[in-house]
Design a protein around this motif. Structure first.
Motif, PDB file in Angstrom:
ATOM      1  N   ARG A   1     -11.937 128.174  45.913  1.00  0.00           N
ATOM      2  CA  ARG A   1     -13.295 128.434  46.051  1.00  0.00           C
ATOM      3  C   ARG A   1     -13.975 127.538  47.388  1.00  0.00           C
ATOM      4  O   ARG A   1     -14.458 128.230  48.116  1.00  0.00           O
ATOM      5  N   LEU A   2     -13.573 126.340  47.445  1.00  0.00           N
ATOM      6  CA  LEU A   2     -14.351 125.567  48.131  1.00  0.00           C
ATOM      7  C   LEU A   2     -13.432 125.522  49.510  1.00  0.00           C
ATOM      8  O   LEU A   2     -14.291 125.618  50.641  1.00  0.00           O
ATOM      9  N   LEU A   3     -12.223 125.934  49.530  1.00  0.00           N
ATOM     10  CA  LEU A   3     -11.672 125.834  50.860  1.00  0.00           C
ATOM     11  C   LEU A   3     -11.726 127.385  51.478  1.00  0.00           C
ATOM     12  O   LEU A   3     -12.157 127.635  52.746  1.00  0.00           O
ATOM     13  N   ALA A   4     -11.732 128.275  50.646  1.00  0.00           N
ATOM     14  CA  ALA A   4     -12.045 129.600  51.107  1.00  0.00           C
ATOM     15  C   ALA A   4     -13.360 130.166  51.520  1.00  0.00           C
ATOM     16  O   ALA A   4     -13.685 131.095  52.385  1.00  0.00           O
ATOM     17  N   ILE A   5     -14.250 129.631  51.000  1.00  0.00           N
ATOM     18  CA  ILE A   5     -15.853 130.099  50.945  1.00  0.00           C
ATOM     19  C   ILE A   5     -16.795 128.975  51.353  1.00  0.00           C
ATOM     20  O   ILE A   5     -17.208 129.101  52.493  1.00  0.00           O
ATOM     21  N   ALA A   6     -16.765 127.754  50.841  1.00  0.00           N
ATOM     22  CA  ALA A   6     -17.675 126.807  51.069  1.00  0.00           C
ATOM     23  C   ALA A   6     -17.291 126.290  52.511  1.00  0.00           C
ATOM     24  O   ALA A   6     -18.471 125.967  53.372  1.00  0.00           O
ATOM     25  N   MET A   7     -16.124 126.116  52.819  1.00  0.00           N
ATOM     26  CA  MET A   7     -15.717 125.396  54.170  1.00  0.00           C
ATOM     27  C   MET A   7     -16.191 126.188  55.467  1.00  0.00           C
ATOM     28  O   MET A   7     -16.846 125.892  56.160  1.00  0.00           O
ATOM     29  N   PRO A   8     -15.820 127.712  55.466  1.00  0.00           N
ATOM     30  CA  PRO A   8     -16.207 128.338  56.443  1.00  0.00           C
ATOM     31  C   PRO A   8     -17.877 128.411  56.724  1.00  0.00           C
ATOM     32  O   PRO A   8     -18.364 128.458  57.464  1.00  0.00           O
ATOM     33  N   LEU A   9     -18.586 128.491  55.286  1.00  0.00           N
ATOM     34  CA  LEU A   9     -19.848 128.680  55.340  1.00  0.00           C
ATOM     35  C   LEU A   9     -20.594 127.366  55.925  1.00  0.00           C
ATOM     36  O   LEU A   9     -21.270 127.500  56.708  1.00  0.00           O
ATOM     37  N   SER A  10     -19.875 126.278  55.846  1.00  0.00           N
ATOM     38  CA  SER A  10     -20.538 125.099  56.461  1.00  0.00           C
ATOM     39  C   SER A  10     -20.141 124.938  57.773  1.00  0.00           C
ATOM     40  O   SER A  10     -21.179 124.546  58.524  1.00  0.00           O
ATOM     41  N   VAL A  11     -18.926 125.458  58.220  1.00  0.00           N
ATOM     42  CA  VAL A  11     -18.877 125.525  59.687  1.00  0.00           C
ATOM     43  C   VAL A  11     -19.933 126.424  60.411  1.00  0.00           C
ATOM     44  O   VAL A  11     -20.576 126.141  61.462  1.00  0.00           O
ATOM     45  N   LEU A  12     -20.025 127.575  59.549  1.00  0.00           N
ATOM     46  CA  LEU A  12     -21.161 128.616  60.303  1.00  0.00           C
ATOM     47  C   LEU A  12     -22.541 128.145  60.301  1.00  0.00           C
ATOM     48  O   LEU A  12     -23.114 128.202  61.289  1.00  0.00           O
ATOM     49  N   GLY A  13     -22.926 127.387  59.249  1.00  0.00           N
ATOM     50  CA  GLY A  13     -24.254 126.741  59.092  1.00  0.00           C
ATOM     51  C   GLY A  13     -24.348 125.830  60.313  1.00  0.00           C
ATOM     52  O   GLY A  13     -25.358 125.779  61.031  1.00  0.00           O
ATOM     53  N   VAL A  14     -23.598 124.758  60.403  1.00  0.00           N
ATOM     54  CA  VAL A  14     -23.841 123.795  61.357  1.00  0.00           C
ATOM     55  C   VAL A  14     -23.796 124.403  62.783  1.00  0.00           C
ATOM     56  O   VAL A  14     -24.665 124.024  63.654  1.00  0.00           O
ATOM     57  N   ALA A  15     -23.003 125.312  62.936  1.00  0.00           N
ATOM     58  CA  ALA A  15     -22.565 126.020  64.383  1.00  0.00           C
ATOM     59  C   ALA A  15     -23.811 126.754  64.677  1.00  0.00           C
ATOM     60  O   ALA A  15     -24.251 126.937  65.992  1.00  0.00           O
ATOM     61  N   ALA A  16     -24.475 127.543  63.798  1.00  0.00           N
ATOM     62  CA  ALA A  16     -25.910 128.063  64.138  1.00  0.00           C
ATOM     63  C   ALA A  16     -26.894 127.260  64.373  1.00  0.00           C
ATOM     64  O   ALA A  16     -27.773 127.583  65.221  1.00  0.00           O
ATOM     65  N   LEU A  17     -27.056 126.314  63.655  1.00  0.00           N
ATOM     66  CA  LEU A  17     -28.080 125.125  64.071  1.00  0.00           C
ATOM     67  C   LEU A  17     -27.655 124.660  65.492  1.00  0.00           C
ATOM     68  O   LEU A  17     -28.561 124.339  66.356  1.00  0.00           O
ATOM     69  N   GLY A  18     -26.590 124.234  65.605  1.00  0.00           N
ATOM     70  CA  GLY A  18     -26.135 123.836  67.025  1.00  0.00           C
ATOM     71  C   GLY A  18     -26.553 124.804  68.317  1.00  0.00           C
ATOM     72  O   GLY A  18     -27.023 124.598  69.296  1.00  0.00           O
ATOM     73  N   LEU A  19     -26.132 126.151  67.728  1.00  0.00           N
ATOM     74  CA  LEU A  19     -26.671 127.223  69.026  1.00  0.00           C
ATOM     75  C   LEU A  19     -28.097 127.414  69.111  1.00  0.00           C
ATOM     76  O   LEU A  19     -28.487 127.265  70.291  1.00  0.00           O
ATOM     77  N   VAL A  20     -28.951 127.247  68.058  1.00  0.00           N
ATOM     78  CA  VAL A  20     -30.531 127.081  68.148  1.00  0.00           C
ATOM     79  C   VAL A  20     -30.702 125.808  68.752  1.00  0.00           C
ATOM     80  O   VAL A  20     -31.800 126.069  69.733  1.00  0.00           O
TER      81      VAL A  20
END
Length: 446
Positions: free
Chosen positions: A104-123
């Motif tokens: 669960r941590l690998l398949a869900i939490a890790m991609p969500l973390s990447v997306l969250g940080v990337a979104a803040l980087g784009l902003v």
């Protein structure tokens, strides 16, 4: 009198060895981690004139930093793989279910973390490739710095080969291994260092020229699927062959394991990593898979403890060296390019993105807490929160900026360094009291 940077490097290496001997013992009884102490010592050294001649520019010495941190992570992955007592049988559904928090941590939490940080980087104004790179570099939890919330060494006396479903209260691993929180964080850290690579390559593919569909096909087919499979397959094969050679052959010449040759662990590490990289697989995954397979070859052999202890010493040395260097670099202005938005990204990752992503991953259709691999509400909160960032993030950033030429490299280094320091301090201070409370609750339920 002129003092060269090389001479200072020897001095720091000597100090590192001394600290490797005394710091773990000094902080053992207090609610503070060794990494915090090492960062503080490095910072004090950095603020003093002693280190003025040292080569501390992260950009100028990127290649050296990349290889030192790479070795530290490799040592940690081999140690983690040998330390996990819980079996993983890929053709056994019951065994796979006991690893439910890990998947669960690998398949869900890790991609969500990447997306969250990337979104803040784009902003914050980063380009899409650099935003994805920042998310990827900060995505893996760190097996090097998370020792306070992970399992200890292999429990070779406790019958670790007993299936978790059938294990009694005194079987299947020691107290630390029976802690579902420690197991989840340890197994996650062992696997997600290798699985961060596809996201790093997503940033590199986005920055490359070519049509969008061809780049997507390259990333999914080659970087996401093929290289993962090759890395795991190579690690399993090398671990299986070495296990056969050193544990199961009758020849006195080849049963080196019985004579206590801990260098077997180093040989397995180098062989699996080198073979996977030559075959275009992910070497980090290969090392972890090799360690797990080698442990499974004869799970309760006392030689596993010898191998783990040697790897742990090498890991400690490299980790302390990296932390001292980071602390000294902080004293020399590493955070000079940090902006308020970079600090906000670090704060958001530690206090919001990772805890929320971990909670979502572990709380959707959760496995019953009474079963192996199940977590109570409090345990899910602890696992979600303790996503320690560290040496792995430095490696991924050093690796990627060697390929991507960017004008915001100094900002990236400052943001990643700030996030690591924040994680080391916050998680290091809270780890001991939180784990004591969680494990007291676990004992009360048994």
């Amino acid at each position: 009198m002129h003092v060269s940077g090389v001479d200072l490097a020897y001095l720091v290496a000597g100090v590192t060895l001394v600290l490797a001997l005394i710091v773990p013992t000094l902080v053992q009884r207090v609610a503070i981690s060794s990494p915090i102490v090492l960062l503080a010592i490095g910072l004090l050294l950095g603020l003093s004139p002693i280190t003025d001649g040292m080569p501390l520019d992260m950009r100028e010495h990127r290649a050296v930093i990349e290889h030192v941190t790479e070795l530290a992570v490799l040592m940690a992955l081999m140690g983690v793989g040998l330390a996990i007592d819980r079996p993983l049988r890929l053709r056994d559904a019951a065994s796979l279910r006991t690893w439910s928090p890990t998947w669960r941590l690998l398949a869900i939490a890790m991609p969500l973390s990447v997306l969250g940080v990337a979104a803040l980087g784009l902003v914050g104004g980063l380009s899409l490739p650099l935003a994805v790179l920042l998310g990827a570099a900060l995505s893996p939890t760190d097996p090097v710095l998370a020792s306070d919330v992970q399992v200890g060494g292999p429990d070779v006396e406790a019958g670790g080969d007993v299936p978790a479903e059938d294990a009694g209260p005194d079987e299947g691993g020691g107290h630390e291994e029976r802690s579902e929180v420690r197991f989840a964080l340890t197994s996650e850290a062992g696997l997600n260092d290798g699985l961060a690579f596809p996201f790093v390559y997503a940033a590199l593919v986005l920055a490359a020229e070519g049509s969008g569909m061809s780049r997507l096909a390259e990333w999914v087919g080659f970087h996401l699927v093929l290289r993962v499979l090759v890395g795991v397959a190579v690690g399993v094969l090398v671990g299986f062959l070495l296990g056969k050679l050193y544990f199961r052959r009758k020849s006195e010449l080849t049963r080196i394991a019985e004579r206590g040759a801990p260098l077997l662990a180093l040989a397995a590490l180098l062989t699996s990593y080198g073979a996977a990289e030559v075959l275009q697989g992910y070497g980090f995954l290969a090392v972890f898979a090799c360690a797990m397979t080698l442990r499974a070859a004869e799970r309760n052999h006392p030689h596993h403890r010898n191998m783990h202890d040697m790897i742990a010493r090498l890991e400690l040395l490299l980790t302390l060296l990296a932390l001292l260097y980071l602390g000294i670099a902080l004293g020399h202005g590493l955070l000079g390019e940090l902006t308020w938005w970079g600090a906000a990204i670090g704060l958001a990752l530690v206090f919001v993105i990772r805890p929320l992503a971990g909670w979502v991953a572990l709380s959707a259709w959760p496995r019953p807490a009474a079963e192996p691999g199940g977590l109570t509400r409090a345990e899910r909160g602890a696992v979600a929160f303790f996503g320690v960032r560290g040496i792995g993030s430095i490696f991924y950033l050093a690796y990627a900026v060697g390929v991507l030429q960017t004008t915001v490299e100094a900002w990236l280094w400052a943001t990643v360094a700030f996030t690591i320091v924040l994680s080391v301090v916050v998680h290091g201070v809270l780890a001991t009291p939180v784990m004591r409370r969680i494990e007291a609750q676990e004992e009360a339920r048994r």
